[in-house]
Design a protein around this motif. Sequence first.
Motif, PDB file in Angstrom:
ATOM      1  N   HIS A   1       2.323   7.589  -4.354  1.00  8.04           N
ATOM      2  CA  HIS A   1       2.189   8.529  -5.087  1.00  8.04           C
ATOM      3  C   HIS A   1       0.660   9.098  -5.522  1.00  8.04           C
ATOM      4  O   HIS A   1       0.718  10.170  -6.170  1.00  8.04           O
TER       5      HIS A   1
ATOM      6  N   THR B   1      -8.260   6.565 -13.800  1.00  6.68           N
ATOM      7  CA  THR B   1      -8.876   5.687 -12.418  1.00  6.68           C
ATOM      8  C   THR B   1     -10.141   6.043 -12.791  1.00  6.68           C
ATOM      9  O   THR B   1     -11.025   5.825 -12.153  1.00  6.68           O
TER      10      THR B   1
ATOM     11  N   GLU C   1       3.465   0.606 -12.710  1.00  8.82           N
ATOM     12  CA  GLU C   1       3.497   1.098 -10.760  1.00  8.82           C
ATOM     13  C   GLU C   1       2.519   1.136 -10.595  1.00  8.82           C
ATOM     14  O   GLU C   1       1.572   0.952  -9.937  1.00  8.82           O
TER      15      GLU C   1
ATOM     16  N   HIS D   1       3.082   2.389  -1.624  1.00 12.45           N
ATOM     17  CA  HIS D   1       3.555   2.797  -3.114  1.00 12.45           C
ATOM     18  C   HIS D   1       2.069   3.660  -3.712  1.00 12.45           C
ATOM     19  O   HIS D   1       2.350   4.814  -4.009  1.00 12.45           O
ATOM     20  N   ILE D   2       0.292   3.567  -3.436  1.00 14.51           N
ATOM     21  CA  ILE D   2      -0.444   3.573  -3.169  1.00 14.51           C
ATOM     22  C   ILE D   2       0.290   6.008  -3.138  1.00 14.51           C
ATOM     23  O   ILE D   2      -0.327   6.324  -3.050  1.00 14.51           O
TER      24      ILE D   2
ATOM     25  N   MET E   1       1.010  -1.079  -0.499  1.00 13.87           N
ATOM     26  CA  MET E   1       0.067  -0.235   0.100  1.00 13.87           C
ATOM     27  C   MET E   1       0.603   1.184  -0.215  1.00 13.87           C
ATOM     28  O   MET E   1       0.309   2.449  -0.414  1.00 13.87           O
TER      29      MET E   1
ATOM     30  N   LYS F   1     -13.715  -1.172 -11.258  1.00 18.55           N
ATOM     31  CA  LYS F   1     -12.362  -0.109  -9.915  1.00 18.55           C
ATOM     32  C   LYS F   1     -12.148  -2.057  -9.482  1.00 18.55           C
ATOM     33  O   LYS F   1     -11.964  -3.173  -9.558  1.00 18.55           O
TER      34      LYS F   1
ATOM     35  N   ARG G   1      -0.900  -1.081 -11.575  1.00 19.96           N
ATOM     36  CA  ARG G   1      -1.313  -1.870 -10.757  1.00 19.96           C
ATOM     37  C   ARG G   1      -2.136  -2.862 -10.135  1.00 19.96           C
ATOM     38  O   ARG G   1      -2.053  -3.796 -10.344  1.00 19.96           O
ATOM     39  N   ASP G   2      -2.852  -1.624  -9.558  1.00 17.99           N
ATOM     40  CA  ASP G   2      -3.887  -1.758  -8.745  1.00 17.99           C
ATOM     41  C   ASP G   2      -5.295  -1.812 -10.034  1.00 17.99           C
ATOM     42  O   ASP G   2      -6.131  -2.652  -8.626  1.00 17.99           O
ATOM     43  N   LEU G   3      -5.439  -1.623 -10.613  1.00 15.89           N
ATOM     44  CA  LEU G   3      -6.839  -1.461 -11.662  1.00 15.89           C
ATOM     45  C   LEU G   3      -6.698  -2.491 -12.440  1.00 15.89           C
ATOM     46  O   LEU G   3      -5.883  -3.478 -13.028  1.00 15.89           O
ATOM     47  N   PRO G   4      -7.620  -3.030 -12.282  1.00 14.80           N
ATOM     48  CA  PRO G   4      -8.305  -4.356 -13.303  1.00 14.80           C
ATOM     49  C   PRO G   4      -8.314  -4.593 -14.429  1.00 14.80           C
ATOM     50  O   PRO G   4      -9.542  -4.802 -14.834  1.00 14.80           O
TER      51      PRO G   4
END
Length: 407
Positions: free
Chosen positions: A7, A398, A294, A3-4, A1, A407, A297-300
Amino acid sequence: MTHIKKHAELMNTAVINTDFIPYGRQSISKEDIAAVVKTLQSDFLTQGPCVAEFEQAVANKVGAQYAVAVNSATSALHLACLALGVTADDRVWTSPNTFIASANCARYCGASVDFVDIDPHTYNLCANKLADKLALAKLSNTLPNVVIPVHFAGQSCDMLAIHQLSQEYGFRIIEDASHGIGALYQGDYVGNSHLSDICVFSFHPVKIITSAEGGMALTNHEQLAKHMRTHAHQGITKSPDELTQTPGDWYYEQHTLGFNYRMTELQAALGLSQLAKLDDFIAQRHQQFALYAELLRDLPITLPYQSNDSRSSLHLYPILLPQSHISARKAVFDALRSANIGTQVHYIPVHTQPYFQALGFTWGDFPVAEDYYHRTLSLPLFVGLTPAQQYHVVAVLTHALAEQGIK
Ligand SMILES: *Cc1c(COP(=O)(O)O)cnc(C)c1O
């Protein structure tokens, strides 16, 4: 988390540039401008020393023996088909996931065109599907004379497999490396043409390096190089060994019907100056690629896959929406465009173009390329794109995805 969070902080401090951010564009330096101005002030605007110098420099860079510079990659592809003897009796196969020029070059020669569906990971012409299609074509005596693999987004096709198939089935290969100058395959530069007959680069401003308009054909076969060069110059020869008579120095002969596909000195001067920065350009694109990877990377969504037998030149950054939200693409595209982000779709499958449908193709013919097309969007990726602009693109994306329930 972490890195989120990192950013998110960076995003707050980033200066958001609200000017239009294209998906791709040229990067022109003071040196580039000086090189063009110097050429403008020289004795030659065309047919001077720069073109030959540019050809030699590209050939040396990528490790091919011969290079023929022309006014576009489309012209180079046409010349490549002619040099390989493509006629109206022939069949040429290429990828449906490409710019139309990869297929049109065969049509210029009157040949019939067919396509091989793409690999769902690399989005390149799939070597396994090529093998299957060749086996069937052999049974019906409809083998292709030429196959044109396209190194989509700058990632090489599986050239070892395609080359092996060419030996087995007797077809010739033209690599459409319009996206691929500076890319590596198995550790060597794309363009060395070790696994093909001819390889073509484009120098259009959205590509890796530019000459405004321009293209080049690389080969290790002297006869092919000669054929392409002659056909780019009206079919004219001045070689003493080819003339039927030698009445004087003014004399030339036309031996065949050629074209004026010449590159100008201004284009060559720009191209040569740009070539000096090729590796820097690719390195920058890789940094931008890593930052997107980077941030996204958490987006579907599906991010571009990189095979480990090659280094892509990263011409494009295509993302894929999830299969479950295939109909959301237009809304996401429009949201990015209204936020001044010049997303684009690469590519509308060539076989679905009305021109090709009139030749008998139809939606459904190449389902992997079609599924990819419905879900893809290219995010901005070019030399000079700043991290702040990338954060902005990701923030807008996003939000747009969330609006569509992704999401
Ligand atoms: C850009 C492009 C071409 C044509 O290049 P031009 O230099 O504009 O003629 C051909 N094939 C592919 C895959 C391209 O992206």
